[in-house]
Design a protein around this motif. Structure first.
Motif, PDB file in Angstrom:
ATOM      1  N   GLU A  23       0.844  -1.188   0.000  1.00  0.00           N
ATOM      2  CA  GLU A  23       0.000   0.000   0.000  1.00  0.00           C
ATOM      3  C   GLU A  23       0.884   1.245   0.000  1.00  0.00           C
ATOM      4  N   SER A  24       0.551   2.204  -0.850  1.00  0.00           N
ATOM      5  CA  SER A  24       1.303   3.460  -0.884  1.00  0.00           C
ATOM      6  C   SER A  24       0.912   4.332   0.306  1.00  0.00           C
ATOM      7  N   ARG A  25       1.606   5.472   0.442  1.00  0.00           N
ATOM      8  CA  ARG A  25       1.296   6.419   1.518  1.00  0.00           C
ATOM      9  C   ARG A  25      -0.140   6.931   1.424  1.00  0.00           C
ATOM     10  N   ASP A  26      -0.679   6.969   0.212  1.00  0.00           N
ATOM     11  CA  ASP A  26      -2.056   7.419   0.006  1.00  0.00           C
ATOM     12  C   ASP A  26      -3.074   6.290   0.178  1.00  0.00           C
ATOM     13  N   LEU A  48      -5.708  -0.633 -12.854  1.00  0.00           N
ATOM     14  CA  LEU A  48      -6.605  -0.995 -11.767  1.00  0.00           C
ATOM     15  C   LEU A  48      -5.878  -0.896 -10.437  1.00  0.00           C
ATOM     16  N   ALA A  49      -6.572  -0.387  -9.437  1.00  0.00           N
ATOM     17  CA  ALA A  49      -6.020  -0.249  -8.097  1.00  0.00           C
ATOM     18  C   ALA A  49      -7.131  -0.444  -7.079  1.00  0.00           C
ATOM     19  N   VAL A  76     -12.264   8.001   2.578  1.00  0.00           N
ATOM     20  CA  VAL A  76     -11.668   9.002   3.473  1.00  0.00           C
ATOM     21  C   VAL A  76     -11.902   8.615   4.932  1.00  0.00           C
ATOM     22  N   LYS A  77     -13.119   8.244   5.277  1.00  0.00           N
ATOM     23  CA  LYS A  77     -13.441   7.882   6.659  1.00  0.00           C
ATOM     24  C   LYS A  77     -12.613   6.677   7.108  1.00  0.00           C
ATOM     25  N   TYR A  78     -12.511   5.669   6.275  1.00  0.00           N
ATOM     26  CA  TYR A  78     -11.755   4.464   6.605  1.00  0.00           C
ATOM     27  C   TYR A  78     -10.273   4.778   6.787  1.00  0.00           C
ATOM     28  N   LEU A  79      -9.690   5.502   5.842  1.00  0.00           N
ATOM     29  CA  LEU A  79      -8.263   5.792   5.918  1.00  0.00           C
ATOM     30  C   LEU A  79      -7.931   6.735   7.070  1.00  0.00           C
TER      31      LEU A  79
END
Length: 152
Positions: A23-26, A48-49, A76-79
């Motif tokens: 997983e990237s920083r984003d 695809l991501a 957004v809420k999850y991350l």
């Protein structure tokens, strides 16, 4: 390698091993299958991501993210709920970013560019016709690390 899209992992059919993309920083896991859509910024094929278990498209060159507008608040809420460490102070918006015009990778019409009114100071690009949102590299990271009622 066979891709399991719903679970964001690969299975090697020869040796039966699993591969889980990092997983990237984003919060993006690149799954690598090319799509028919082109990046609105650099025009290369999007791949695809997965972002917070939601399907998205990712640009391998400029690192932008295209996702459905309806899943964006959940991503957004999850991350934001699982990001470690202290919040980062928001950077001021660059007024020049508002002048940028990009085309929707799906319908090829101009996307609306406006400030995101949640946590973090970023400009987002939205196609209201296709219900898609484009985030440039680092914008999702700034949103999830910004201070807000859900983060202290």
């Amino acid at each position: 390698m066979r891709l399991f899209r719903d679970s964001a992992y690969f299975l090697c059919e020869y040796c039966s091993t699993f591969h889980f993309p990092t997983e990237s920083r984003d919060g993006v896991r690149v799954l690598g299958q090319s799509s028919d859509h082109r990046c609105p910024v650099c025009r290369v094929s999007l791949v695809l991501a997965s972002v917070a278990d939601a399907e998205a498209l990712h640009c391998p060159r400029c690192q932008g993210i295209l996702m459905m507008q309806m899943v964006f608040p959940y991503v957004v809420k999850y991350l934001r709920a699982r990001v470690p460490g202290p919040t980062q102070p928001p950077r001021p918006l660059n007024p020049e970013d508002r002048k940028r015009r990009i085309k929707c990778p799906h319908c090829d019409q101009e996307m609306d560019t406006h400030p995101y009114y949640g946590p973090g100071n970023v400009m987002i690009d939205v196609c209201t016709r296709c219900q898609l949102i484009w985030l440039d590299r680092g914008e999702l990271g700034r949103i999830i690390t910004a201070p807000g009622r859900d983060r202290t």
